[in-house]
Motif scaffolding. Structure first.
Motif, PDB file in Angstrom:
ATOM      1  N   ILE A  21      32.803  36.973  32.739  1.00  0.00           N
ATOM      2  CA  ILE A  21      34.049  37.378  33.390  1.00  0.00           C
ATOM      3  C   ILE A  21      33.879  38.831  33.831  1.00  0.00           C
ATOM      4  O   ILE A  21      33.617  39.704  33.007  1.00  0.00           O
ATOM      5  CB  ILE A  21      35.258  37.237  32.439  1.00  0.00           C
ATOM      6  N   PRO A  22      34.004  39.096  35.125  1.00  0.00           N
ATOM      7  CA  PRO A  22      33.784  40.461  35.613  1.00  0.00           C
ATOM      8  C   PRO A  22      34.811  41.430  35.037  1.00  0.00           C
ATOM      9  O   PRO A  22      35.996  41.117  34.940  1.00  0.00           O
ATOM     10  CB  PRO A  22      33.965  40.346  37.124  1.00  0.00           C
ATOM     11  N   GLU A  23      34.316  42.600  34.663  1.00  0.00           N
ATOM     12  CA  GLU A  23      35.215  43.628  34.138  1.00  0.00           C
ATOM     13  C   GLU A  23      35.417  44.750  35.145  1.00  0.00           C
ATOM     14  O   GLU A  23      36.201  45.650  34.901  1.00  0.00           O
ATOM     15  CB  GLU A  23      34.672  44.144  32.806  1.00  0.00           C
ATOM     16  N   ARG A  53      42.789  39.326  29.876  1.00  0.00           N
ATOM     17  CA  ARG A  53      42.718  40.692  30.419  1.00  0.00           C
ATOM     18  C   ARG A  53      42.463  40.671  31.929  1.00  0.00           C
ATOM     19  O   ARG A  53      43.052  41.448  32.679  1.00  0.00           O
ATOM     20  CB  ARG A  53      41.634  41.504  29.703  1.00  0.00           C
ATOM     21  N   PHE A  54      41.580  39.769  32.374  1.00  0.00           N
ATOM     22  CA  PHE A  54      41.285  39.638  33.801  1.00  0.00           C
ATOM     23  C   PHE A  54      42.570  39.292  34.568  1.00  0.00           C
ATOM     24  O   PHE A  54      42.867  39.882  35.612  1.00  0.00           O
ATOM     25  CB  PHE A  54      40.213  38.563  34.022  1.00  0.00           C
ATOM     26  N   ILE A  55      43.344  38.348  34.043  1.00  0.00           N
ATOM     27  CA  ILE A  55      44.599  37.943  34.683  1.00  0.00           C
ATOM     28  C   ILE A  55      45.601  39.093  34.673  1.00  0.00           C
ATOM     29  O   ILE A  55      46.255  39.369  35.687  1.00  0.00           O
ATOM     30  CB  ILE A  55      45.184  36.699  33.968  1.00  0.00           C
ATOM     31  N   ASN A  56      45.705  39.774  33.548  1.00  0.00           N
ATOM     32  CA  ASN A  56      46.663  40.881  33.425  1.00  0.00           C
ATOM     33  C   ASN A  56      46.351  42.038  34.369  1.00  0.00           C
ATOM     34  O   ASN A  56      47.239  42.812  34.723  1.00  0.00           O
ATOM     35  CB  ASN A  56      46.750  41.382  31.978  1.00  0.00           C
ATOM     36  N   LYS A  57      45.091  42.157  34.780  1.00  0.00           N
ATOM     37  CA  LYS A  57      44.705  43.187  35.753  1.00  0.00           C
ATOM     38  C   LYS A  57      44.938  42.714  37.186  1.00  0.00           C
ATOM     39  O   LYS A  57      44.552  43.387  38.134  1.00  0.00           O
ATOM     40  CB  LYS A  57      43.223  43.539  35.590  1.00  0.00           C
TER      41      LYS A  57
END
Length: 184
Positions: free
Chosen positions: A41-43, A69-73
């Protein structure tokens, strides 16, 4: 948008430079990667879309903190293999011998559908939308009629109790055969 097919390609500097140039020159607005494992998952902020596998028997990635975290960003998630290449929609007595190990869990899933008068498409997609309400689905079809049926069945709401029961069935039957990459 551009979706990188190979999860290993995303970490390549040449790929990122290429993508940054496409965005800078306004040839694309969004970029993402198709992954199988949460470690991919890309950060970085460059990726705004990821495509992940997910279904009632294989949803560990969908419940990961890293995906959350990905979705929240602001990241968008596209879920593929919702029907496990159609296996989840097949009548259990038509399952090929190669998948004999999966017949019992598939029968339990279909029995749950029958008991509650819920179509397997509706329950399959309902489980995914419970886990990631804002996701998009990636599905394969053979005809326009099939697409219409899937769209219509996906719009039907399923009670949380039935969805939770389906996810509980899925959780108790782990097998590498739920991942089509392991089919020969």
């Amino acid at each position: 948008g551009l979706l990188i097919h190979n999860q290993n390609t995303w970490g390549n500097n040449n790929t990122k430079l290429f993508v940054e140039n496409l965005i800078k020159t306004k040839k694309i607005n969004h970029v993402g990667v198709s992954i199988y494992d949460q470690k991919f998952i890309p950060e970085d902020s460059l990726a705004s879309i990821i495509q992940v596998p997910g279904n009632i028997f294989n949803y560990k990635l969908l419940t990961s903190k890293k995906l959350e975290r990905f979705i929240n960003k602001g990241g968008e998630v596209h879920v593929r293999s919702v029907f496990i290449q159609g296996l989840l929609l097949m009548s259990p007595h038509k399952i090929p011998d190669y998948f004999a190990k999966l017949i019992k869990p598939l029968k339990e899933f279909h029995n749950l559908c029958k008991k509650n008068d819920v179509n397997p498409i509706t329950l399959s997609t309902g489980c995914i939308f419970k886990l990631i309400p804002q996701c998009k689905l990636v599905i394969g079809i053979d005809s326009i009629e099939q697409l219409d049926k899937i769209i219509n069945k996906t719009k039907i709401q399923v009670s949380d109790n039935i969805v939770n029961e389906a996810l509980k069935i899925g959780k108790q039957y782990s097998s590498n055969l739920w991942d089509p990459r392991n089919w020969s």
